[in-house]
Scaffold this motif. Structure first.
Motif, PDB file in Angstrom:
ATOM      1  N   PHE A  48      39.774  45.565  35.443  1.00 38.93           N
ATOM      2  CA  PHE A  48      38.460  46.084  35.807  1.00 38.93           C
ATOM      3  C   PHE A  48      37.508  46.103  34.617  1.00 38.93           C
ATOM      4  CE2 PHE A  48      35.820  50.024  36.096  1.00 38.93           C
ATOM      5  CZ  PHE A  48      34.910  49.534  37.008  1.00 38.93           C
ATOM      6  N   THR A  49      37.954  46.678  33.489  1.00 39.74           N
ATOM      7  CA  THR A  49      37.065  46.849  32.345  1.00 39.74           C
ATOM      8  C   THR A  49      36.721  45.527  31.670  1.00 39.74           C
ATOM      9  OG1 THR A  49      38.985  47.291  30.929  1.00 39.74           O
ATOM     10  CG2 THR A  49      37.856  49.199  31.897  1.00 39.74           C
ATOM     11  N   SER A  50      37.588  44.517  31.819  1.00 35.58           N
ATOM     12  CA  SER A  50      37.311  43.230  31.188  1.00 35.58           C
ATOM     13  C   SER A  50      36.602  42.258  32.122  1.00 35.58           C
ATOM     14  CB  SER A  50      38.619  42.594  30.691  1.00 35.58           C
ATOM     15  OG  SER A  50      39.467  42.273  31.789  1.00 35.58           O
ATOM     16  N   ALA A  51      36.436  42.636  33.388  1.00 36.86           N
ATOM     17  CA  ALA A  51      35.825  41.733  34.364  1.00 36.86           C
ATOM     18  C   ALA A  51      34.333  41.586  34.103  1.00 36.86           C
ATOM     19  CB  ALA A  51      36.064  42.245  35.779  1.00 36.86           C
ATOM     20  N   GLY A  52      33.861  40.344  34.118  1.00 38.43           N
ATOM     21  CA  GLY A  52      32.447  40.069  33.943  1.00 38.43           C
ATOM     22  C   GLY A  52      31.908  39.256  35.094  1.00 38.43           C
ATOM     23  N   ALA A  53      30.636  38.919  35.031  1.00 39.14           N
ATOM     24  CA  ALA A  53      30.003  38.149  36.095  1.00 39.14           C
ATOM     25  C   ALA A  53      30.756  36.849  36.335  1.00 39.14           C
ATOM     26  CB  ALA A  53      28.553  37.850  35.729  1.00 39.14           C
ATOM     27  N   GLY A  54      31.084  36.585  37.598  1.00 36.89           N
ATOM     28  CA  GLY A  54      31.800  35.367  37.966  1.00 36.89           C
ATOM     29  C   GLY A  54      33.295  35.533  38.064  1.00 36.89           C
ATOM     30  N   ASP A  55      33.826  36.686  37.637  1.00 37.03           N
ATOM     31  CA  ASP A  55      35.260  36.943  37.775  1.00 37.03           C
ATOM     32  C   ASP A  55      35.576  37.431  39.190  1.00 37.03           C
ATOM     33  OD1 ASP A  55      36.011  36.231  35.206  1.00 37.03           O
ATOM     34  OD2 ASP A  55      35.635  38.247  34.399  1.00 37.03           O
ATOM     35  N   CYS A  56      36.763  37.094  39.660  1.00 36.63           N
ATOM     36  CA  CYS A  56      37.206  37.531  40.990  1.00 36.63           C
ATOM     37  C   CYS A  56      38.437  38.400  40.851  1.00 36.63           C
ATOM     38  CB  CYS A  56      37.491  36.316  41.874  1.00 36.63           C
ATOM     39  SG  CYS A  56      35.995  35.355  42.274  1.00 36.63           S
ATOM     40  N   LEU A  57      38.473  39.472  41.600  1.00 38.09           N
ATOM     41  CA  LEU A  57      39.542  40.456  41.520  1.00 38.09           C
ATOM     42  C   LEU A  57      40.278  40.552  42.846  1.00 38.09           C
ATOM     43  CD1 LEU A  57      37.552  43.295  39.689  1.00 38.09           C
ATOM     44  CD2 LEU A  57      39.084  41.608  38.645  1.00 38.09           C
ATOM     45  N   ASN A  58      41.570  40.769  42.735  1.00 41.13           N
ATOM     46  CA  ASN A  58      42.371  40.956  43.950  1.00 41.13           C
ATOM     47  C   ASN A  58      43.427  42.018  43.684  1.00 41.13           C
ATOM     48  OD1 ASN A  58      42.948  40.365  46.653  1.00 41.13           O
ATOM     49  ND2 ASN A  58      44.694  39.094  46.063  1.00 41.13           N
ATOM     50  N   TRP A  59      43.919  42.632  44.752  1.00 38.41           N
ATOM     51  CA  TRP A  59      44.954  43.649  44.677  1.00 38.41           C
ATOM     52  C   TRP A  59      45.619  43.756  46.030  1.00 38.41           C
ATOM     53  CZ3 TRP A  59      39.718  44.454  44.390  1.00 38.41           C
ATOM     54  CH2 TRP A  59      39.119  45.101  45.486  1.00 38.41           C
ATOM     55  N   THR A  60      46.727  44.434  46.058  1.00 36.80           N
ATOM     56  CA  THR A  60      47.440  44.652  47.315  1.00 36.80           C
ATOM     57  C   THR A  60      46.897  45.918  47.964  1.00 36.80           C
ATOM     58  OG1 THR A  60      49.432  43.655  46.414  1.00 36.80           O
ATOM     59  CG2 THR A  60      49.682  44.985  48.400  1.00 36.80           C
ATOM     60  N   PRO A  61      46.430  45.837  49.215  1.00 39.30           N
ATOM     61  CA  PRO A  61      45.910  47.040  49.878  1.00 39.30           C
ATOM     62  C   PRO A  61      46.955  48.140  49.923  1.00 39.30           C
ATOM     63  CG  PRO A  61      45.386  45.070  51.135  1.00 39.30           C
ATOM     64  CD  PRO A  61      46.344  44.649  50.061  1.00 39.30           C
ATOM     65  N   ALA A  62      46.495  49.368  49.865  1.00 40.33           N
ATOM     66  CA  ALA A  62      47.410  50.504  49.879  1.00 40.33           C
ATOM     67  C   ALA A  62      48.248  50.535  51.154  1.00 40.33           C
ATOM     68  CB  ALA A  62      46.627  51.803  49.724  1.00 40.33           C
ATOM     69  N   THR A  63      47.712  50.009  52.252  1.00 41.48           N
ATOM     70  CA  THR A  63      48.458  50.002  53.511  1.00 41.48           C
ATOM     71  C   THR A  63      49.693  49.113  53.419  1.00 41.48           C
ATOM     72  OG1 THR A  63      46.957  48.270  54.281  1.00 41.48           O
ATOM     73  CG2 THR A  63      46.487  50.524  54.968  1.00 41.48           C
ATOM     74  N   GLU A  64      49.660  48.149  52.498  1.00 38.60           N
ATOM     75  CA  GLU A  64      50.800  47.244  52.345  1.00 38.60           C
ATOM     76  C   GLU A  64      51.698  47.645  51.180  1.00 38.60           C
ATOM     77  OE1 GLU A  64      49.454  43.226  52.046  1.00 38.60           O
ATOM     78  OE2 GLU A  64      48.026  43.418  53.711  1.00 38.60           O
ATOM     79  N   SER A  65      51.098  48.126  50.105  1.00 41.20           N
ATOM     80  CA  SER A  65      51.878  48.433  48.906  1.00 41.20           C
ATOM     81  C   SER A  65      52.375  49.862  48.855  1.00 41.20           C
ATOM     82  CB  SER A  65      51.030  48.161  47.660  1.00 41.20           C
ATOM     83  OG  SER A  65      49.942  49.077  47.602  1.00 41.20           O
ATOM     84  N   GLY A  66      51.676  50.764  49.570  1.00 42.58           N
ATOM     85  CA  GLY A  66      52.020  52.170  49.481  1.00 42.58           C
ATOM     86  C   GLY A  66      51.506  52.802  48.210  1.00 42.58           C
ATOM     87  N   GLY A  67      50.833  52.015  47.385  1.00 37.22           N
ATOM     88  CA  GLY A  67      50.312  52.519  46.122  1.00 37.22           C
ATOM     89  C   GLY A  67      48.816  52.601  46.129  1.00 37.22           C
ATOM     90  N   ASP A  68      48.240  52.546  44.935  1.00 37.10           N
ATOM     91  CA  ASP A  68      46.800  52.714  44.798  1.00 37.10           C
ATOM     92  C   ASP A  68      46.198  51.598  43.961  1.00 37.10           C
ATOM     93  OD1 ASP A  68      46.264  55.368  46.133  1.00 37.10           O
ATOM     94  OD2 ASP A  68      47.815  55.942  44.707  1.00 37.10           O
TER      95      ASP A  68
END
Length: 364
Positions: free
Chosen positions: A80-100
């Motif tokens: 998050f902190t290193s992301a700049g314009a043009g970067d794309c972020l992805n993560w596993t939804p909490a409904t699937e991972s059980g996490g945050d």
């Protein structure tokens, strides 16, 4: 979705014996769509609290930030902190991972992701004490204001003013969790996302600037229903408001300047009717199932952004506004509000004559 045009199936035979054409109030239709748009705006607060601040099920419109357990790892914070314009972020939804969302990472934009960063927003440089050291954590409405005030211009600059505000992508804001805020983090990220009416972020591939932003669904998609209003895609076996039967590219018919709404309607009435006949298997199916045929129009801001595609769909409008609940794909047997549709009486064959006035001579 901008404006909507509806063509109703013919009503049962009137006094003349011929079916009467029923038209739908465009104003009423627009009110339905406006209500949907309001719901989408509320959901599109679509702000994402990093380090577990986002609510469960990725539905930030319900509880935005501060509701989760702070992440213990630092991988997502670094992404998050290193992301700049043009970067794309992805993560596993909490409904699937059980996490945050502890697995948040920067990914190639041509792969599946949930957020495309348009630019940073550093609240630490803002004047005044509102965001200074020891300041109170902003609430959902304040974050939404910051998104509208600062992220929308950042997104427009990032896309070179080619953002479609009525398209399938919305402006989003990623912000620190409440615990990170207490530690002094004031770094936010503005960007683009594909969110449902409930605020859940859907995955998409490719940079927004490289694709058509038209707000369309694939053929065969059924859109759910809640209190007579459309929601998000569901299985067609579940209650839904309407079913998408075609995707029309207006650019093939109108390669030059944007066509007027009237020109769009004249063209779409024909192609959507043909699409309905082909999708349902006959020219009588729409009428026999008492369904409504309708289509979208492209607004000027969408056309200027490059959007060209619209949906033709079928549903069942109700007199009080909104849609009836349909169960089952229109290609097969359906229920409308739990009841099988009753086909209207067929028009009599041959020439129809009006009912003679009392005392009039019989027709020759």
């Amino acid at each position: 979705m901008s404006e909507d045009k509806i063509e109703m199936p013919s009503d049962p035979a009137g006094p003349s014996g011929l079916p009467e054409k029923k038209t739908v109030s465009a104003n009423r239709t627009r009110r339905v769509l406006a209500a949907v748009a309001v719901g989408a705006v509320v959901a599109a607060i679509a702000t994402i609290a990093i380090s577990g601040g986002m609510s469960q099920n990725d539905k930030p419109a319900v509880t935005i930030g501060g509701g989760g357990t702070p992440a213990t790892g630092s991988a997502n914070e670094n992404a998050f902190t290193s992301a700049g314009a043009g970067d794309c972020l992805n993560w596993t939804p909490a409904t699937e991972s059980g996490g945050d969302r502890t697995d948040m990472a920067k990914v190639a934009c041509d792969s599946v992701h949930r957020f495309e960063v348009a630019g940073p927003l550093d609240l630490s440089v803002f004047p005044g004490a509102e965001f200074g050291p020891g300041s109170r954590y902003p609430g959902a409405l304040r974050f939404a204001e910051l998104r509208d005030e600062h992220c929308t211009p950042i997104v427009n600059s990032y896309l070179g003013s080619r953002f479609d505000p009525k398209g399938k992508f919305s402006v989003g804001l990623m912000f620190p969790s409440e615990s990170a805020w207490s530690s002094g983090d004031r770094s936010l990220r503005c960007g683009l996302q594909f969110s449902t009416t409930t605020g859940e972020l859907l995955p998409f591939a490719g940079r927004v600037a490289d694709q058509d932003q038209s707000n369309v669904w694939d053929v065969g998609t059924c859109i759910g229903i809640n209190q007579n209003l459309p929601t998000d895609p569901v299985d067609c076996a579940s209650p839904h408001a309407y079913e998408v039967i075609s995707v029309i590219d207006l650019g093939t018919q109108f390669p030059g300047a944007m066509p007027s709404v009237e020109d769009q309607d004249r063209y779409l009435e024909g192609v959507c009717t043909q699409a309905a006949n082909e999708y349902l298997g006959s020219a009588e199916a729409l009428r026999n199932k008492t369904l409504t045929l309708f289509w979208d129009n492209i607004a000027l801001e969408s056309w200027l952004a490059g959007s060209r595609r619209v949906n033709c769909s079928i549903g069942k409008e109700v007199e009080t506004g909104g849609f009836a609940a349909i169960t089952g794909s229109a290609k097969g047997e359906i229920l409308i509000n739990g009841v099988a549709p009753v086909p209207p009486p067929a028009a009599p064959e041959g020439r129809s004559l009006p009912t003679p006035l009392p005392g009039a001579a019989p027709p020759s």
